[in-house]
Design a protein around this motif. Structure first.
Motif, PDB file in Angstrom:
ATOM      1  N   ILE A 371      34.609 -39.837  15.236  1.00 32.41           N
ATOM      2  CA  ILE A 371      35.916 -39.741  15.895  1.00 32.41           C
ATOM      3  C   ILE A 371      36.948 -40.593  15.155  1.00 32.41           C
ATOM      4  N   SER A 429      36.683 -41.662  24.808  1.00 33.91           N
ATOM      5  CA  SER A 429      36.806 -40.334  25.420  1.00 33.91           C
ATOM      6  C   SER A 429      38.226 -39.805  25.289  1.00 33.91           C
ATOM      7  N   GLU A 432      38.885 -38.953  21.612  1.00 37.13           N
ATOM      8  CA  GLU A 432      38.214 -37.707  21.227  1.00 37.13           C
ATOM      9  C   GLU A 432      39.002 -36.496  21.710  1.00 37.13           C
ATOM     10  N   ASN A 433      39.581 -36.586  22.909  1.00 35.07           N
ATOM     11  CA  ASN A 433      40.401 -35.481  23.408  1.00 35.07           C
ATOM     12  C   ASN A 433      41.643 -35.257  22.548  1.00 35.07           C
ATOM     13  N   LYS A 436      40.091 -33.476  19.332  1.00 37.95           N
ATOM     14  CA  LYS A 436      38.934 -32.613  19.545  1.00 37.95           C
ATOM     15  C   LYS A 436      39.023 -31.293  18.794  1.00 37.95           C
ATOM     16  N   ASN A 437      40.253 -30.848  18.449  1.00 38.36           N
ATOM     17  CA  ASN A 437      40.367 -29.592  17.705  1.00 38.36           C
ATOM     18  C   ASN A 437      40.235 -29.811  16.213  1.00 38.36           C
ATOM     19  N   ASP A 439      37.479 -30.478  14.511  1.00 40.14           N
ATOM     20  CA  ASP A 439      36.333 -29.741  13.975  1.00 40.14           C
ATOM     21  C   ASP A 439      36.667 -28.261  13.806  1.00 40.14           C
TER      22      ASP A 439
END
Length: 447
Positions: A371, A429, A432-433, A436-437, A439
């Motif tokens: 991350i 968390s 990461e949000n 998150k896109n 990847d």
């Protein structure tokens, strides 16, 4: 009963066995020459100067000669005259106690909150040697601070020594205040060196508050006090922190600022005859800064840890100045506050792309490192293209990496403004949000 007995012992230890007097022979540039104390005085000992009018003046022995010693007076030499009596006091005993929690003192252990100070039974040195390198513990677990950037991208661990580098008015003191209130620690020792006098009460009442003050010891030397007081404040704060570390406590030491400590040392060193170098700082400045830093950190077997945050005031955002350069080399990481970020209203104004925590990669799991890697990559891509984007020279769709950075950076900026997150897990968390896109973006880019 036991506390009263300890107080009695400490008061007895403070009574000098023999009082030796000297007299003033000359005064020049604020330095007082005193005869009669050469055989009993040591560098760093305190003396009491007795002018013909007014209260006694505290002084510190700077140099020793065959027949005279040089003394720096705490409040200047204006009232002092030739032949005034000078009493040798020796070192001021530092005898910390757990009753010091919640107290505000000056570098000479005089309470600033109007209440008497209860000393402990055992004396600690003003300038102690750090624990032996071969026996010191390693850095410990991560510390939750509640500050999004530090809990994720710039992790702080037990025993780490971190520098906060910033120009004036960029939010350095505010960041330290957040750490004082939110960081996990048993005891907080706060050194306020050269701060404005009016800010002390604001810091205690508004920043720390009653709950924060309960676990804190504040050592304050305001900007109007002498260089002797400002330099001594850093040493006294570390001595108090070392006492609590030896009792097994985890101590958070906040020093604001180490630059003013260095400036105070420069003033004293030049007055005592040391030559100037390093852009006006004497050669001994580097050693003093390194010694100050080395005393913090993990303790030996059975002891606690001192997690230290040193603020460094950089003149004109010059990170290559002698103080900033020295501190950056000896600390376990540096957090840089950026004026441009502060001016656009994001606090803390941490420049993530230029800041480093040397606790990584050990302080994060493999998933968390992934991350962090994606976040830093996104920030780097945006920073490298920022001029082109702001000038309107970039067209959306021309580069997928830049498109992704443009869409993601507002989320990251909002995340970095968080200053009261409940846990490190919650911080990761949220981060990461934000990315998150990433990847999905990398998969499309490979295809």
């Amino acid at each position: 009963m036991n506390q009263s007995f300890n107080q009695l012992i400490s008061e007895i230890k403070k009574v000098p066995r023999v009082t030796l007097d000297g007299s003033v022979t000359s005064i020049s540039s604020g330095i007082v020459q005193v005869c009669g104390l050469s055989k009993v005085g040591h560098i760093g000992d305190m003396v009491s100067l007795h002018p013909k009018s007014g209260p006694p003046i505290l002084g510190e022995i700077l140099t020793l000669g065959k027949s005279t010693v040089s003394v720096l007076a705490e409040s200047g030499a204006e009232r002092i005259a030739v032949n005034d009596r000078v009493s040798h006091q020796g070192p001021i005993p530092i005898m910390p106690d757990f009753s010091w929690l919640g107290r505000v003192i000056d570098p000479f252990l005089r309470p600033l909150d109007g209440r008497p100070l209860t000393n402990g039974p055992q004396e600690v040195p003003l300038k102690a040697r750090p624990p032996e390198p071969a026996t010191r513990k390693r850095l410990g677990a991560r510390i939750c601070t509640g500050i999004a950037a530090i809990d994720t991208l710039l992790p702080l661990v037990r025993g780490q020594r971190l520098g906060v580098f910033a120009g004036s008015g960029v939010g350095k003191s505010t960041l330290l205040s957040d750490l004082a209130k939110g960081a996990e620690a048993d005891v907080v020792v706060i050194n306020l060196i050269g701060e404005r006098g009016r800010e002390l009460r604001d810091f205690i009442d508004d920043t720390l508050g009653p709950e924060g003050l309960k676990r804190s010891v504040v050592v304050a030397a305001t900007s109007d006090q002498s260089a002797m007081a400002r330099r001594r404040a850093a040493w006294v704060g570390l001595a108090v922190a070392e006492f609590f570390r030896e009792q097994g406590s985890h101590v958070l030491l906040l020093t604001d600022s180490v630059t003013r400590f260095a400036e105070a040392h420069r003033e004293i060193a030049l007055s005592s005859g040391e030559s100037a170098s390093l852009l006006g700082f004497p050669p001994s400045t580097t050693h003093e800064l390194m010694s100050l830093s080395e005393r913090a950190g993990p303790g030996g077997p059975g002891a606690g840890d001192i997690t230290a945050i040193f603020s460094v005031l950089v003149q004109g955002s010059d990170m290559e100045g002698p103080i900033a350069d020295t501190m950056r080399g000896v600390l376990d990481g540096h957090v840089i506050l950026n004026r441009e970020i502060a001016e656009r209203g994001r606090f803390p104004a941490i420049d993530v792309s230029k800041s480093v925590s040397r606790s990584l990669p050990d302080a994060a799991t493999e998933d968390e490192l992934g991350i962090l890697s994606r976040t830093r990559s996104t920030i780097s891509t945006y920073e490298n293209s920022k001029v082109m984007i702001k000038a309107g020279l970039y067209n959306l769709g021309a580069d997928q990496a830049i498109d992704h950075a443009i869409s993601t950076m507002p989320k990251i900026e909002a995340f970095l403004a968080n200053r009261s997150l409940p846990s490190i897990e919650d911080a990761f968390s949220l981060l990461e949000n934000c990315v998150k896109n990433s990847d999905e973006f990398e998969d499309r880019n490979r295809d």
